[in-house]
Design a protein around this motif. Structure first.
Motif, PDB file in Angstrom:
ATOM      1  N   VAL A  90       0.871  -1.179   0.000  1.00  0.00           N
ATOM      2  CA  VAL A  90       0.000   0.000   0.000  1.00  0.00           C
ATOM      3  C   VAL A  90       0.907   1.228   0.000  1.00  0.00           C
ATOM      4  O   VAL A  90       1.810   1.338   0.837  1.00  0.00           O
ATOM      5  CB  VAL A  90      -0.921   0.029   1.234  1.00  0.00           C
ATOM      6  N   THR A  91       0.693   2.137  -0.948  1.00  0.00           N
ATOM      7  CA  THR A  91       1.551   3.313  -1.082  1.00  0.00           C
ATOM      8  C   THR A  91       0.816   4.585  -0.679  1.00  0.00           C
ATOM      9  O   THR A  91      -0.340   4.797  -1.054  1.00  0.00           O
ATOM     10  CB  THR A  91       2.046   3.474  -2.534  1.00  0.00           C
ATOM     11  N   ILE A  92       1.522   5.421   0.069  1.00  0.00           N
ATOM     12  CA  ILE A  92       1.023   6.743   0.451  1.00  0.00           C
ATOM     13  C   ILE A  92       2.023   7.785  -0.043  1.00  0.00           C
ATOM     14  O   ILE A  92       3.240   7.595   0.075  1.00  0.00           O
ATOM     15  CB  ILE A  92       0.856   6.847   1.981  1.00  0.00           C
ATOM     16  N   GLU A  93       1.505   8.872  -0.603  1.00  0.00           N
ATOM     17  CA  GLU A  93       2.349   9.962  -1.092  1.00  0.00           C
ATOM     18  C   GLU A  93       1.886  11.264  -0.457  1.00  0.00           C
ATOM     19  O   GLU A  93       0.684  11.519  -0.377  1.00  0.00           O
ATOM     20  CB  GLU A  93       2.255  10.058  -2.619  1.00  0.00           C
ATOM     21  N   VAL A  94       2.834  12.071  -0.012  1.00  0.00           N
ATOM     22  CA  VAL A  94       2.521  13.363   0.597  1.00  0.00           C
ATOM     23  C   VAL A  94       3.226  14.453  -0.192  1.00  0.00           C
ATOM     24  O   VAL A  94       4.447  14.409  -0.385  1.00  0.00           O
ATOM     25  CB  VAL A  94       2.963  13.416   2.074  1.00  0.00           C
ATOM     26  N   ASN A 153     -14.761  14.115  -1.490  1.00  0.00           N
ATOM     27  CA  ASN A 153     -15.219  14.982  -0.406  1.00  0.00           C
ATOM     28  C   ASN A 153     -14.113  15.857   0.160  1.00  0.00           C
ATOM     29  O   ASN A 153     -14.321  16.554   1.161  1.00  0.00           O
ATOM     30  CB  ASN A 153     -15.811  14.129   0.729  1.00  0.00           C
ATOM     31  N   VAL A 154     -12.937  15.821  -0.463  1.00  0.00           N
ATOM     32  CA  VAL A 154     -11.789  16.559   0.062  1.00  0.00           C
ATOM     33  C   VAL A 154     -11.595  17.854  -0.726  1.00  0.00           C
ATOM     34  O   VAL A 154     -11.383  17.830  -1.939  1.00  0.00           O
ATOM     35  CB  VAL A 154     -10.498  15.713  -0.013  1.00  0.00           C
ATOM     36  N   LYS A 155     -11.674  18.986  -0.012  1.00  0.00           N
ATOM     37  CA  LYS A 155     -11.406  20.284  -0.625  1.00  0.00           C
ATOM     38  C   LYS A 155      -9.967  20.678  -0.320  1.00  0.00           C
ATOM     39  O   LYS A 155      -9.525  20.610   0.827  1.00  0.00           O
ATOM     40  CB  LYS A 155     -12.370  21.340  -0.087  1.00  0.00           C
ATOM     41  N   VAL A 156      -9.253  21.094  -1.354  1.00  0.00           N
ATOM     42  CA  VAL A 156      -7.832  21.395  -1.227  1.00  0.00           C
ATOM     43  C   VAL A 156      -7.581  22.840  -1.629  1.00  0.00           C
ATOM     44  O   VAL A 156      -8.026  23.282  -2.696  1.00  0.00           O
ATOM     45  CB  VAL A 156      -6.984  20.464  -2.119  1.00  0.00           C
ATOM     46  N   ALA A 157      -6.861  23.576  -0.778  1.00  0.00           N
ATOM     47  CA  ALA A 157      -6.464  24.944  -1.093  1.00  0.00           C
ATOM     48  C   ALA A 157      -5.011  24.954  -1.550  1.00  0.00           C
ATOM     49  O   ALA A 157      -4.202  24.111  -1.135  1.00  0.00           O
ATOM     50  CB  ALA A 157      -6.632  25.841   0.133  1.00  0.00           C
ATOM     51  N   THR A 158      -4.683  25.893  -2.409  1.00  0.00           N
ATOM     52  CA  THR A 158      -3.309  26.021  -2.885  1.00  0.00           C
ATOM     53  C   THR A 158      -2.349  26.138  -1.699  1.00  0.00           C
ATOM     54  O   THR A 158      -2.584  26.901  -0.769  1.00  0.00           O
ATOM     55  CB  THR A 158      -3.164  27.266  -3.777  1.00  0.00           C
ATOM     56  N   GLY A 159      -1.281  25.359  -1.733  1.00  0.00           N
ATOM     57  CA  GLY A 159      -0.271  25.421  -0.683  1.00  0.00           C
ATOM     58  C   GLY A 159      -0.493  24.465   0.466  1.00  0.00           C
ATOM     59  O   GLY A 159       0.395  24.295   1.312  1.00  0.00           O
ATOM     60  N   TYR A 210      -0.841  20.812   2.314  1.00  0.00           N
ATOM     61  CA  TYR A 210      -0.285  19.474   2.128  1.00  0.00           C
ATOM     62  C   TYR A 210      -1.430  18.504   1.855  1.00  0.00           C
ATOM     63  O   TYR A 210      -2.508  18.625   2.444  1.00  0.00           O
ATOM     64  CB  TYR A 210       0.485  19.026   3.373  1.00  0.00           C
ATOM     65  N   ILE A 211      -1.185  17.567   0.971  1.00  0.00           N
ATOM     66  CA  ILE A 211      -2.197  16.554   0.680  1.00  0.00           C
ATOM     67  C   ILE A 211      -1.556  15.174   0.767  1.00  0.00           C
ATOM     68  O   ILE A 211      -0.370  15.001   0.476  1.00  0.00           O
ATOM     69  CB  ILE A 211      -2.835  16.737  -0.716  1.00  0.00           C
ATOM     70  N   SER A 212      -2.355  14.214   1.208  1.00  0.00           N
ATOM     71  CA  SER A 212      -1.893  12.826   1.216  1.00  0.00           C
ATOM     72  C   SER A 212      -2.736  12.031   0.235  1.00  0.00           C
ATOM     73  O   SER A 212      -3.958  12.200   0.159  1.00  0.00           O
ATOM     74  CB  SER A 212      -1.978  12.218   2.618  1.00  0.00           C
ATOM     75  N   LEU A 213      -2.055  11.178  -0.517  1.00  0.00           N
ATOM     76  CA  LEU A 213      -2.714  10.310  -1.482  1.00  0.00           C
ATOM     77  C   LEU A 213      -2.519   8.868  -1.040  1.00  0.00           C
ATOM     78  O   LEU A 213      -1.386   8.435  -0.779  1.00  0.00           O
ATOM     79  CB  LEU A 213      -2.143  10.496  -2.886  1.00  0.00           C
ATOM     80  N   LEU A 214      -3.607   8.155  -0.930  1.00  0.00           N
ATOM     81  CA  LEU A 214      -3.586   6.741  -0.574  1.00  0.00           C
ATOM     82  C   LEU A 214      -3.928   5.947  -1.824  1.00  0.00           C
ATOM     83  O   LEU A 214      -5.033   6.063  -2.355  1.00  0.00           O
ATOM     84  CB  LEU A 214      -4.594   6.466   0.544  1.00  0.00           C
ATOM     85  N   GLY A 241      -4.202  19.256   4.631  1.00  0.00           N
ATOM     86  CA  GLY A 241      -3.954  19.808   5.959  1.00  0.00           C
ATOM     87  C   GLY A 241      -2.785  20.770   5.958  1.00  0.00           C
ATOM     88  O   GLY A 241      -2.184  21.060   4.915  1.00  0.00           O
ATOM     89  N   ASP A 242      -2.446  21.249   7.154  1.00  0.00           N
ATOM     90  CA  ASP A 242      -1.436  22.293   7.282  1.00  0.00           C
ATOM     91  C   ASP A 242      -0.018  21.766   7.443  1.00  0.00           C
ATOM     92  O   ASP A 242       0.939  22.519   7.277  1.00  0.00           O
ATOM     93  CB  ASP A 242      -1.777  23.201   8.475  1.00  0.00           C
ATOM     94  N   THR A 243       0.133  20.491   7.810  1.00  0.00           N
ATOM     95  CA  THR A 243       1.480  19.931   7.935  1.00  0.00           C
ATOM     96  C   THR A 243       1.564  18.604   7.188  1.00  0.00           C
ATOM     97  O   THR A 243       0.572  17.866   7.079  1.00  0.00           O
ATOM     98  CB  THR A 243       1.883  19.693   9.408  1.00  0.00           C
ATOM     99  N   ALA A 244       2.760  18.315   6.714  1.00  0.00           N
ATOM    100  CA  ALA A 244       2.977  17.064   5.986  1.00  0.00           C
ATOM    101  C   ALA A 244       2.770  15.864   6.898  1.00  0.00           C
ATOM    102  O   ALA A 244       2.219  14.833   6.490  1.00  0.00           O
ATOM    103  CB  ALA A 244       4.391  17.051   5.398  1.00  0.00           C
ATOM    104  N   GLU A 245       3.199  16.010   8.152  1.00  0.00           N
ATOM    105  CA  GLU A 245       3.095  14.894   9.091  1.00  0.00           C
ATOM    106  C   GLU A 245       1.636  14.591   9.439  1.00  0.00           C
ATOM    107  O   GLU A 245       1.245  13.431   9.590  1.00  0.00           O
ATOM    108  CB  GLU A 245       3.896  15.199  10.357  1.00  0.00           C
TER     109      GLU A 245
END
Length: 241
Positions: free
Chosen positions: A138-142, A153-159, A161-165, A173-177
């Motif tokens: 299973v791969t996750i990318e940040v 259902n995920v709204k993303v603003a420029t700048g 961090y996003i995680s892809l499963l 969200g606001d932090t990569a972690e």
């Protein structure tokens, strides 16, 4: 220092044996990779040639064929390690006899495939075992969003961090972690799993250590390995197996 030495001892010993055996056989493996740490890792686990490529710099069919020539194997297995490279790899396989493709879509899948590679086995057996190995990952990318968008259902603003499963955006969200941990929690993680975090060139080492510590507290018995991947664009790549 966080590097390949942080792989589990079992994987290190196995990879070392594979790399030594691969130098004497007629079967070579080529991996497409992006990032100094990942490049070194693929060489360590037995790849004859590593081709530069990634999200924004896909190698051409000609690049792949030149790598095959350089590898010098009687047969060659290609690991594209990016869904955008799979087509070029398959075109290369159609252009020359003895080229085979294990359709890895991510770098972690490629690493898993290499750990399943046995140069003393036949091409057919290797294709079967390597293809099975990528199915178990299973791969996750940040990464950071370059534009505003909505995915499901995920709204993303420029700048943000996003995680892809498995290629699908699951959180912004606001932090990569923060987004990394959320994606891991949605991956079916449980005690006994192995999580490998590949730190990108913009990753925060202390942040990665914090993620590792929290995972081990929440999932007793889990194994977390940190590897300096050095990949651009992705702060973290993660695999769960």
């Amino acid at each position: 220092q966080i590097d390949i030495q942080n792989m589990s001892q079992q994987n290190k010993d196995f990879a070392s044996g594979q790399a030594q055996a691969a130098t004497s056989g007629g079967l070579a493996v080529i991996a497409v990779s992006c990032g100094d740490g990942l490049d070194s890792l693929f060489r360590e686990v037995g790849c004859a040639v590593v081709v530069s490529g990634g999200q924004t710099m896909n190698p051409s069919v000609r690049d792949i064929l030149e790598a095959v020539e350089s590898a010098g194997g009687d047969d060659t297995i290609i690991l594209p390690n990016n869904k955008n490279v799979v087509a070029a790899a398959k075109q290369a396989a159609e252009a020359k006899m003895g080229i085979h493709v294990v359709p890895s879509n991510t770098m972690p899948q490629g690493v898993a495939a290499m750990l399943a590679f046995n140069p003393e086995e036949s091409v057919e057996n290797n294709l079967e075992s390597m293809t099975a190995a990528i199915a178990d990952i299973v791969t996750i990318e940040v990464t950071k969003a370059v534009r505003s968008t909505t995915s499901g259902n995920v709204k993303v603003a420029t700048g943000q961090y996003i995680s892809l499963l498995e290629g699908e955006i699951v959180l912004a969200g606001d932090t990569a972690e923060q987004v990394l941990e959320s994606a891991l929690s949605q991956s079916g993680l449980s005690s006994g799993h192995i999580v490998t975090l590949y730190l990108g060139e913009d990753a925060d080492l202390e942040g990665a250590k914090g993620v590792s510590q929290r995972l081990q507290l929440e999932y007793p018995g889990i194994q977390v390995d940190l590897i300096e991947g050095g990949q651009p664009h992705y702060h973290y790549l993660a695999s769960v197996e």
